[in-house]
Design a protein around this motif. Structure first.
Motif, PDB file in Angstrom:
ATOM      1  N   ASP A 198      -5.178  -0.768  -3.716  1.00 60.50           N
ATOM      2  CA  ASP A 198      -5.738   0.376  -4.435  1.00 60.50           C
ATOM      3  C   ASP A 198      -4.657   1.096  -5.255  1.00 60.50           C
ATOM      4  OD1 ASP A 198      -7.748   2.090  -5.263  1.00 60.50           O
ATOM      5  OD2 ASP A 198      -7.454   3.497  -3.602  1.00 60.50           O
ATOM      6  N   LYS A 223       0.813  -1.226   0.000  1.00 62.39           N
ATOM      7  CA  LYS A 223       0.000   0.000   0.000  1.00 62.39           C
ATOM      8  C   LYS A 223       0.840   1.267   0.000  1.00 62.39           C
ATOM      9  CE  LYS A 223      -0.526  -0.016   5.057  1.00 62.39           C
ATOM     10  NZ  LYS A 223       0.346   1.150   5.266  1.00 62.39           N
ATOM     11  N   GLY A 257      -4.949  -8.706  -8.654  1.00 59.83           N
ATOM     12  CA  GLY A 257      -5.250  -9.004  -7.258  1.00 59.83           C
ATOM     13  C   GLY A 257      -4.464  -8.123  -6.306  1.00 59.83           C
ATOM     14  N   LEU A 258      -3.182  -7.959  -6.587  1.00 60.81           N
ATOM     15  CA  LEU A 258      -2.344  -7.114  -5.736  1.00 60.81           C
ATOM     16  C   LEU A 258      -2.774  -5.650  -5.812  1.00 60.81           C
ATOM     17  CD1 LEU A 258       1.160  -8.655  -6.563  1.00 60.81           C
ATOM     18  CD2 LEU A 258      -0.121  -8.918  -4.437  1.00 60.81           C
ATOM     19  N   TYR A 272      -5.721  -4.407  -6.623  1.00 57.80           N
ATOM     20  CA  TYR A 272      -7.003  -4.221  -5.935  1.00 57.80           C
ATOM     21  C   TYR A 272      -6.804  -4.125  -4.426  1.00 57.80           C
ATOM     22  CZ  TYR A 272     -10.246  -4.994  -9.853  1.00 57.80           C
ATOM     23  OH  TYR A 272     -10.981  -4.871 -11.006  1.00 57.80           O
ATOM     24  N   SER A 273      -5.960  -5.008  -3.901  1.00 62.11           N
ATOM     25  CA  SER A 273      -5.784  -5.077  -2.439  1.00 62.11           C
ATOM     26  C   SER A 273      -5.166  -3.811  -1.872  1.00 62.11           C
ATOM     27  CB  SER A 273      -4.921  -6.283  -2.071  1.00 62.11           C
ATOM     28  OG  SER A 273      -3.571  -6.102  -2.470  1.00 62.11           O
TER      29      SER A 273
END
Length: 234
Positions: free
Chosen positions: A86, A54, A80-81, A83-84
């Motif tokens: 943002d 993040k 996937g990464l 999305y997790s």
């Protein structure tokens, strides 16, 4: 800016993290094992840098061409990464990545990148470094018989004595590519490495090309049938 790059489009699987001016990289030849290796590689570089996903500014992924399955695995993991955490994403060409390596690692400003596309064909593109040290297309990426490469380069009016040849195609089709008199560094640059996606991806983000993870798209190339000549040489 801080970016994570991942690629699984060929027999190689690689991850690279650019964080606070330093690079942390993983690379492994691993046919059929990409889905098992990518996430552990991501964890390793993040842990080595002491950073969380993040905290990054974006994610760069190998968009192809290459193995259809490998390209899809890479994009799926990237989505996937992203999305997790943002994060926006940018896709980078497999072939362009190898040309970037030829420039960064070997000082070759112009490169023909070609990899085995199976079915007696190659994926191929020609690239040249610009004034900012980022390789740009001299021709659209295509798939065709390796016997045609010498003709394609002649049509582009490229002086092959100043051009590097990179990628797995040179070892896969040595007889068919024998007429292409390039400076071969394919032993050193056989498959793409995520490390060399970083500069290209960073430039794309700087140009506002980052998109939402849902918009990440593969580039398979097999439906591309035209080889564009250089500007003014149509």
């Amino acid at each position: 800016m801080n970016y994570l790059a991942i690629d699984a489009s060929t027999e190689a699987c690689s991850v690279a993290l650019q964080y606070q001016g330093k690079r942390f990289c993983r690379y492994e030849l691993s046919p059929q094992s990409h889905s098992k290796l990518l996430l552990p590689q991501v964890d390793e570089v993040l842990n080595e840098a002491g950073v969380k996903l993040k905290d990054l500014d974006g994610l760069i992924f190998g968009r192809g061409p290459g193995s259809f399955t490998g390209v899809r695995i890479g994009i799926g993991v990237a989505q996937g990464l992203a999305y997790s955490a943002d994060l926006p994403v940018v896709g980078v060409s497999t072939l362009r990545t190898m040309a970037q390596q030829a420039f960064e690692q070997h000082g070759q400003s112009t490169a023909v990148a070609a990899i085995d596309a199976r079915m007696s064909e190659i994926y191929c593109g020609c690239f040249k470094a610009d004034e900012n040290g980022i390789v740009q297309e001299l021709s659209s990426e295509q798939v065709f018989s390796p016997e045609l490469l010498a003709q394609k380069l002649e049509e582009l009016s490229i002086n092959t004595s100043d051009v590097a040849g990179v990628g797995s195609a040179w070892q896969a089709y040595p007889e068919q590519l024998a007429d292409c008199k390039l400076t071969r560094i394919d032993e050193q640059v056989r498959f793409p490495k995520a490390e060399y996606m970083l500069a290209i991806g960073a430039a794309a983000f700087a140009n506002g090309e980052g998109v939402d993870a849902a918009l990440a798209q593969p580039v398979y190339v097999r439906d591309t049938v035209t080889w564009k000549k250089l500007p003014g040489r149509e």
